[in-house]
Structures are given as C-alpha cells and as structure tokens.
Design a protein around this motif. Structure first.
Motif, mmCIF file in Angstrom:
data_model
loop_
_atom_site.group_PDB
_atom_site.id
_atom_site.type_symbol
_atom_site.label_atom_id
_atom_site.label_comp_id
_atom_site.label_asym_id
_atom_site.label_seq_id
_atom_site.Cartn_x
_atom_site.Cartn_y
_atom_site.Cartn_z
ATOM 1 N N ASP A 1 -7.229 9.673 13.186
ATOM 2 C CA ASP A 1 -6.038 9.693 12.342
ATOM 3 C C ASP A 1 -4.791 10.209 13.047
ATOM 4 N N TRP A 2 -4.967 11.306 13.740
ATOM 5 C CA TRP A 2 -3.783 11.941 14.332
ATOM 6 C C TRP A 2 -3.165 11.078 15.422
ATOM 7 N N LEU A 3 -3.984 10.140 15.969
ATOM 8 C CA LEU A 3 -3.480 9.328 17.071
ATOM 9 C C LEU A 3 -2.715 8.109 16.570
ATOM 10 N N LYS A 4 -2.963 7.804 15.303
ATOM 11 C CA LYS A 4 -2.456 6.525 14.808
ATOM 12 C C LYS A 4 -0.937 6.413 14.922
ATOM 13 N N ASP A 5 -0.271 7.543 14.797
ATOM 14 C CA ASP A 5 1.185 7.471 14.880
ATOM 15 C C ASP A 5 1.674 7.742 16.303
ATOM 16 N N LYS A 6 0.750 7.710 17.234
ATOM 17 C CA LYS A 6 1.144 7.954 18.618
ATOM 18 C C LYS A 6 1.006 6.686 19.470
ATOM 19 N N LEU A 7 0.688 5.598 18.832
ATOM 20 C CA LEU A 7 0.467 4.359 19.578
ATOM 21 C C LEU A 7 1.368 3.254 19.041
ATOM 22 N N PRO A 8 1.695 2.293 19.898
ATOM 23 C CA PRO A 8 2.441 1.138 19.384
ATOM 24 C C PRO A 8 1.608 0.430 18.317
ATOM 25 N N ALA A 9 2.275 -0.234 17.425
ATOM 26 C CA ALA A 9 1.600 -0.826 16.275
ATOM 27 C C ALA A 9 0.545 -1.846 16.662
ATOM 28 N N TRP A 10 0.775 -2.545 17.777
ATOM 29 C CA TRP A 10 -0.132 -3.630 18.135
ATOM 30 C C TRP A 10 -1.286 -3.174 19.004
ATOM 31 N N MET A 11 -1.401 -1.856 19.171
ATOM 32 C CA MET A 11 -2.357 -1.342 20.153
ATOM 33 C C MET A 11 -3.441 -0.514 19.497
ATOM 34 N N PRO A 12 -4.526 -1.179 19.085
ATOM 35 C CA PRO A 12 -5.615 -0.382 18.518
ATOM 36 C C PRO A 12 -6.301 0.463 19.594
ATOM 37 N N PHE A 13 -6.736 1.656 19.186
ATOM 38 C CA PHE A 13 -7.485 2.497 20.117
ATOM 39 C C PHE A 13 -8.752 2.926 19.418
ATOM 40 N N ASN A 14 -9.862 2.599 20.047
ATOM 41 C CA ASN A 14 -11.132 2.974 19.457
ATOM 42 C C ASN A 14 -11.604 4.265 20.101
ATOM 43 N N ASN A 15 -11.633 5.302 19.311
ATOM 44 C CA ASN A 15 -11.952 6.606 19.862
ATOM 45 C C ASN A 15 -13.411 6.705 20.293
ATOM 46 N N GLU A 16 -14.276 5.935 19.647
ATOM 47 C CA GLU A 16 -15.693 5.954 19.998
ATOM 48 C C GLU A 16 -15.901 5.421 21.409
ATOM 49 N N THR A 17 -15.304 4.262 21.649
ATOM 50 C CA THR A 17 -15.526 3.598 22.932
ATOM 51 C C THR A 17 -14.406 3.889 23.932
ATOM 52 N N HIS A 18 -13.377 4.561 23.479
ATOM 53 C CA HIS A 18 -12.207 4.824 24.330
ATOM 54 C C HIS A 18 -11.599 3.548 24.882
ATOM 55 N N LEU B 1 -8.645 0.783 24.738
ATOM 56 C CA LEU B 1 -7.287 0.501 24.280
ATOM 57 C C LEU B 1 -7.137 -1.020 24.222
ATOM 58 N N GLY B 2 -6.623 -1.521 23.111
ATOM 59 C CA GLY B 2 -6.465 -2.963 22.985
ATOM 60 C C GLY B 2 -7.661 -3.588 22.314
ATOM 61 N N PRO B 3 -7.736 -4.900 22.138
ATOM 62 C CA PRO B 3 -6.718 -5.859 22.604
ATOM 63 C C PRO B 3 -5.464 -5.855 21.715
#
Ligand SMILES: Nc1nc2c(ncn2[C@@H]2O[C@H](COP(=O)(O)OP(=O)(O)OP(=O)(O)O)[C@@H](O)[C@H]2O)c(=O)[nH]1
Ligand SMILES: [Mg+2]
Length: 464
Positions: free
Chosen positions: A358-375, A377-379
C-alpha cells in the motif's frame, strides 16, 4: 564469373554520379559530398540478391580535361570504325600518368566492357561544353544511357533532352534522392534495354528484387511485432531490494524506474536497428526537429498522446476492447500534473488498488505495477502503450523506407507519419488493442501475433 552487367556512371564533377550509385546499389557507404572532385578513383559497387550480384555500377571521377582528351583522340585521321580503338590507345598512352588521370579512370571501365550512364544536372541550362564529354563517350562505341538528375529543380530538362537524344539511345529523368522503389525498378528496366542480350535476364532480376522487397517488409513486420511483445511484457527484477527497509526502498525507487525506462528505450532502439540493418542502412541518425515533440524517449509519458491515441480516443477504444482505461488517460482527462510527475522522475499519488504494498502505491508511476512478492517492476500497464510503440515503430520504418541511400541528412520523421495511430478507424483501433492484449498475455506464437504482423506489413506496403 562476371556475367552480370556493369555500368560506368560518368559525367561532369559534382553532378550526383556517386548519389546515383548509392541510390541504385542501396549502399550508404558510397562517398558523396558537395565538394567537387570527391570521387578520385573508380570504384565498383554491386547490388546483390542472396549473395549473387545483379549488376555493378562503377563510380568514377568527373571529366577534368575533356577538350584536351578529345583533341588527342582527333589528332590524325580516325574513321568511325577506328574510334573505339583510338580510345583504347588513349588509355594505353596515358595510363599511370598524371596528365589525364581522371579521364583514364573513367574511360577504363568503359573500354573493359561497361555500359555508360551519363549523369547531368537538369536544373542548369544545357551548354555546348558538355558536347566534348558526350563526344568522347560516343567514341567508345559502348551502349549509352543519359540520366537527367534534377538536383535543384527540373527547369531545363526539356532543353537537355533535345541535346542528349543526339548522343544517347536512352534518356531518362532520375532523382537519386527522392525516387521511389518503383521508379528504381523502372530505371533498372531501362538498363536492361541498353544491352538487348541481357534484357530478359534483367527483367528476371527485377522480379526478384520486387519479391525480395516483399520478403523484407514481412521480416520488418515480424521485427516490429517482436519488439512490441518485448516492450509490453518487460519486467525488471528488483530482488536485490528485498531486504531494504521501507524508507530506503522509497529512496532507491526513482533509480529503479529510471533503469526500467532506459531498458525499454534500448529495446526500442535495438528493434529499429534490426530494421535498418535489414534495409542496409549503416549510419542512420534520426532527426525529429520538424516534430513538436522529442522522438528519442519512448518512456516520456507526456508524449504518449502524440504517438499513440489521444486521451478521448483512448477512453472509447479501451471500452470497446473491454480493457481497463489506461490510468494515464483516466487521470490525464483531469489534467496533466500526473504526467509531468512521471516524466520528471517524481512520484504520483492518488491511485489505488495496483500495488502489492500500500505505502508504495503512491510512489510509482501509474503505469508501473510493482509486485512486492516477486519484486518485479512492470510490465507497463497502460492501454496506450501498445499504440505508442506501434506508432513510433511505423513512423521510423516509413521514414526509413522512403529514404534514399544517397541521402546525407539525418533521418527525418515528420508530423504526418507520427499521428498514424490516431487516424485509424475506431474499429481498427479496438481490434488492435485486443490483439495487443492477447499478444501480451499469450505470446508470439498465437493467432493475434500473426494478425498483428499482417497488419503492420500492410501498413508498410500501403505507405507510398
Ligand atoms: N538536392 C539534391 N542534391 C543532390 C542530388 N544529387 C546529388 N546531390 C548533391 O550534390 C552533391 C554532389 O553529389 P555527388 O553524388 O557527390 O556528385 P558526384 O558527381 O559524384 O561528384 P564528384 O565525385 O565530386 O565528381 C552532394 O552534396 C549531393 O548530396 C539531387 O538529386 N538533389
Ligand atoms: Mg562522386
């Protein structure tokens, strides 16, 4: 085996002889420059298909002492039947000497059997000084074609035709910088007519050239779709961040994103380079100064509505394709602050539901999902991204395909070609988006990928 035709491209200095050679042999390594006397020695360039030479052109220096050369030839009584022999004697007398170094260079391939292509500039008036050159060429007795190169316009083409017709069996206008592929083929047909024994072989070679062009365009479409696939599926592993504390992770995220962007830019450029190699361009540099936007940065999100769809279209097309509206489009409708945030490397806020943390969601560009489990970034997660990639790829490919190998300028990408995706019919945009999503999900082996290739191929064929 030298059973292919050879033509010597000759004429006055600085009339575009080397440009004709570069364009027709599709070789951007031929030396061309505005400085008169650039070509000092004769050099052969071949057009090859499948490693087999179709024909060779000899780039030659321009005539420098044509009058003196003709005076020497005329010295003594020489009947018409003896003239070719007399030219041979000229070469024997002066070969290796400084005196007629240019004339020897340019006449040697002709006496060795090359046909003649005489290049003049159709934007300058005819003048009798050229008659000496044309007379010498006539003395050689070799088959002759004159090419009028409209370097600065075609004001004097007719006047030239009157004069040239008297010395040459064939006269054609050919602009080495702007001739289309079809005009190339037409001219090559004319080459075939110069030597009646070779006409059939030449016509066959031209058919092969056309077939090859189609194959190359198919290959180009394949490269474009593969690059698209690589870009829309790219994920960056960030497992090295695993043990970082929250605040540290937030601090390094901009670098991670920058790295991600660089990688995508690089992949895009690699795709373009594959295309350039396929069409034998060795040193293309793009020039987008005529555009209002920067061409260089794929991941400059502020430019996405220019290369891909505009925001309103994107809403309609996404809905039509049953896709979530791109977040950028969504937010972009309300203003552009989000986009500038992304580009400047700053962080954006206000979006929810995308990120594992949650805390990371506002730290990334909108089009850039980040999966914390697998680390991972993208697609890139935005409906417009596929359109942007395709729009940019097509504009690059079209500019490259329309470009002469004699062109010394940078590759110019203009406004019209840039807006290609926006001018498609809505139903085509929707179909494309669906196919791109299938490609992203199911990979290159499925039907959607083949359909995308066919579509890209058609876009390349239909253009010009
Ligand atoms: N605008 C325009 N420029 C041309 C055209 N053809 C040639 N040029 C330019 O004219 C100059 C001379 O072209 P070259 O192909 O080097 O001419 P050349 O006859 O081989 O010259 P030398 O080797 O010096 O005898 C270059 O700057 C070319 O870019 C043309 O069709 N249009
Ligand atoms: Mg030259």
């Amino acid at each position: 085996m030298n059973d292919h035709p050879v033509f010597a491209v000759v004429g006055h200095p600085n009339k575009g002889k080397s440009s004709v050679v570069a364009a027709l042999t599709q070789n951007d390594q031929v030396k061309i420059s505005p400085v008169s006397g650039t070509t000092r020695v004769s050099q052969r360039f071949a057009l090859k298909l499948d490693n087999k030479t179709v024909f060779e052109l000899v780039d030659t220096p321009g005539f420098q002492r044509a009058s003196k050369c003709l005076a020497w030839l005329n010295d003594g009584h020489v009947t018409a039947d003896q003239r070719p022999e007399r030219v041979r004697a000229f070469l024997e007398s002066f070969s290796g000497q400084e005196k007629f170094i240019d004339e020897v260079e340019l006449l040697t391939p002709i006496i060795e059997g090359a046909g003649i292509i005489y290049v003049i500039d159709g934007s300058l008036p005819y003048s009798p000084e050229y008659e000496t050159e044309m007379e010498i060429l006539r003395w050689s007795g070799s088959p002759r074609l004159a090419l009028i190169n409209p370097i600065g316009g075609d004001q004097y083409v007719e006047q030239w035709q009157q004069a040239l017709n008297q010395y040459f069996s064939l006269v054609r206008v050919f602009d080495p910088l702007h001739a289309s592929f079809d005009q190339h083929l037409q001219l090559l047909r004319t080459f075939g007519q110069l030597d009646t024994h070779k006409t059939a072989a030449f016509d066959h070679a031209i058919e092969e050239l056309e077939r090859y062009r189609q194959l190359k365009l198919k290959q180009a479409a394949r490269i474009i779709v593969e690059t698209l696939y690589n870009l829309i599926t790219y994920q960056q592993s960030n497992s090295h961040l695993e043990r970082l504390a929250k605040d540290k992770l937030a601090a390094v995220m901009p670098d991670e994103i920058a790295q991600f962007n660089r990688q995508l830019n690089k992949m895009e450029r690699e795709g373009q380079q594959q295309l350039e190699a396929l069409f034998l361009y060795h040193q293309l540099e793009a020039d987008s100064s005529r555009l209002k936007v920067h061409q260089s940065e794929l991941m400059d999100v502020t430019q996405w509505s220019f290369w891909g769809l505009d925001k309103k279209q994107l809403v309609v097309v996404s809905a039509g394709a049953g896709a979530a509206i791109g977040l950028l489009a969504d937010a972009g409708l309300g203003g552009t602050s989000l986009m500038t945030g992304v580009v400047s490397g700053g962080f954006v806020g206000g979006l929810s539901g995308w990120f594992g943390v949650d805390w990371l969601k506002d730290k990334l560009p909108a089009w850039m999902p980040f999966n914390n489990e697998t680390h991972l970034l993208g697609p890139v997660n935005d409906s417009n991204f596929s359109f942007v990639v395709l729009g940019r790829a097509l504009s690059h490919a079209r500019a490259m395909l329309a470009r002469s190998h004699a062109d010394q300028n940078k590759l110019s990408i203009d406004h019209e070609s840039a807006n290609a995706m926006q001018s498609l019919a809505l139903k085509d945009q929707v179909r494309l988006l669906k196919q791109c999503r299938q490609l992203q999900r199911d990979g290159l082996q499925v039907k959607a990928s083949e359909k995308l290739r066919d579509w890209v191929f058609q876009q390349l064929v239909d253009h010009k």
